[in-house]
Design an enzyme around this catalytic site. Sequence first.
Site, PDB file in Angstrom:
ATOM      1  CE  LYS A  13       6.353 -13.104  36.604  1.00 37.24           C
ATOM      2  NZ  LYS A  13       6.660 -12.861  35.376  1.00 37.24           N
ATOM      3  NE  ARG A  88       8.947 -18.640  34.573  1.00 37.77           N
ATOM      4  CZ  ARG A  88       9.608 -17.752  34.877  1.00 37.77           C
ATOM      5  NH1 ARG A  88      10.029 -17.308  36.235  1.00 37.77           N
ATOM      6  NH2 ARG A  88       9.878 -16.546  34.225  1.00 37.77           N
ATOM      7  NE  ARG A 123      13.805  -7.655  30.912  1.00 37.37           N
ATOM      8  CZ  ARG A 123      13.224  -8.748  31.363  1.00 37.37           C
ATOM      9  NH1 ARG A 123      12.324  -8.434  32.405  1.00 37.37           N
ATOM     10  NH2 ARG A 123      13.346  -9.872  30.991  1.00 37.37           N
ATOM     11  NE  ARG A 156      16.731 -11.468  31.825  1.00 35.72           N
ATOM     12  CZ  ARG A 156      15.528 -11.712  32.445  1.00 35.72           C
ATOM     13  NH1 ARG A 156      15.249 -10.767  33.573  1.00 35.72           N
ATOM     14  NH2 ARG A 156      14.875 -12.851  32.386  1.00 35.72           N
ATOM     15  NE  ARG A 167      12.272 -15.251  29.247  1.00 36.40           N
ATOM     16  CZ  ARG A 167      12.664 -13.918  29.366  1.00 36.40           C
ATOM     17  NH1 ARG A 167      13.215 -13.163  28.415  1.00 36.40           N
ATOM     18  NH2 ARG A 167      12.118 -13.519  30.488  1.00 36.40           N
TER      19      ARG A 167
HETATM   20  P1  AMP Z   1      12.740 -14.358  35.202  1.00 35.44           P
HETATM   21  O1  AMP Z   1      13.725 -13.331  35.495  1.00 35.44           O
HETATM   22  O2  AMP Z   1      11.466 -14.679  36.178  1.00 35.44           O
HETATM   23  O3  AMP Z   1      11.947 -14.045  33.849  1.00 35.44           O
HETATM   24  O4  AMP Z   1      13.275 -15.932  34.868  1.00 35.44           O
HETATM   25  C1  AMP Z   1      14.369 -16.014  33.896  1.00 35.44           C
HETATM   26  C2  AMP Z   1      14.509 -17.548  33.620  1.00 35.44           C
HETATM   27  O5  AMP Z   1      14.986 -18.399  34.761  1.00 35.44           O
HETATM   28  C3  AMP Z   1      13.443 -18.116  33.195  1.00 35.44           C
HETATM   29  O6  AMP Z   1      13.221 -18.011  31.669  1.00 35.44           O
HETATM   30  C4  AMP Z   1      13.617 -19.591  33.512  1.00 35.44           C
HETATM   31  O7  AMP Z   1      14.567 -20.284  32.678  1.00 35.44           O
HETATM   32  C5  AMP Z   1      14.482 -19.482  34.812  1.00 35.44           C
HETATM   33  N1  AMP Z   1      13.326 -19.588  35.996  1.00 35.44           N
HETATM   34  C6  AMP Z   1      12.999 -18.587  36.778  1.00 35.44           C
HETATM   35  N2  AMP Z   1      12.123 -18.968  37.820  1.00 35.44           N
HETATM   36  C7  AMP Z   1      11.767 -20.204  37.421  1.00 35.44           C
HETATM   37  C8  AMP Z   1      10.875 -21.134  37.885  1.00 35.44           C
HETATM   38  N3  AMP Z   1      10.112 -20.692  38.850  1.00 35.44           N
HETATM   39  N4  AMP Z   1      10.804 -22.302  37.200  1.00 35.44           N
HETATM   40  C9  AMP Z   1      11.673 -22.614  36.232  1.00 35.44           C
HETATM   41  N5  AMP Z   1      12.519 -21.702  35.842  1.00 35.44           N
HETATM   42  C10 AMP Z   1      12.548 -20.521  36.251  1.00 35.44           C
END
Ligand code: AMP
Length: 210
Positions: A13, A88, A123, A156, A167
């Site tokens: 994404k 989410r 990654r 990460r 996740r």
């Molecule tokens: P991402 O980079 O989008 O994979 O986000 C990394 C982490 O940030 C996720 O695994 C969540 O812990 C937190 N996070 C990001 N976006 C959200 C969201 N919309 N709702 C809740 N937690 C989020």
Amino acid sequence: MNLIFLGAPGAGKGTAAEGIATKYSFASISTGAILREAIKNETELGLKAKSIIEAGELVPDDVIINIVKERIKAEDCKGGFILDGVPRTLEQAAMLDELGVIIDRVIQFDIEPQIVVDRLTGRRVCVDCGDTFHIESKPPEKDGICDRCSGHLIIRKDDEPSTIKERLRVYDELTKPLTEYYTKTGKLIHIDASKSIDEILSIITKALEL
Ligand code: AMP
């Protein structure tokens, strides 16, 4: 035009959001990136989010929606924006609706869990600019060094194998129901996220020009 990019972690994404945002001059809003920046700067938000993110869990809905509410007021969002990784949960989607955020299209990135695991374990992310690489499909020119800014590339914390599993479980339980939610609005478009980034960008571009 305002878009939501929906899909499992590692579905691509973020990379697609960058490409589409550049092409159409949209703002690309990644709540994950905003939270990582807050952690790096040790802000109140960052301190609150750090352990949650590292455990592969979700940050509370009200915290996330407040971030989005403030971010979309910025000038660069006036011409349209992409919400990458938000909403989410069904609660977040309902909160966005309550705020009156108009969403024109929702792009659902469909992908097999095994491909996600391969993508996330390989990654590497730049600590300075956040650019992402992959040890096999997009290796940096110099091992461990960012092509864009020469920053160090790291894994990460939430890309560790046990956290990836959590996740994906969280995604299945809390985020997957959003597919049905947005299908009912008639705005959802499925794309095959196992394709190359160029193909994905071209499919999304055609879908947006309908
Ligand atoms: P991402 O980079 O989008 O994979 O986000 C990394 C982490 O940030 C996720 O695994 C969540 O812990 C937190 N996070 C990001 N976006 C959200 C969201 N919309 N709702 C809740 N937690 C989020």
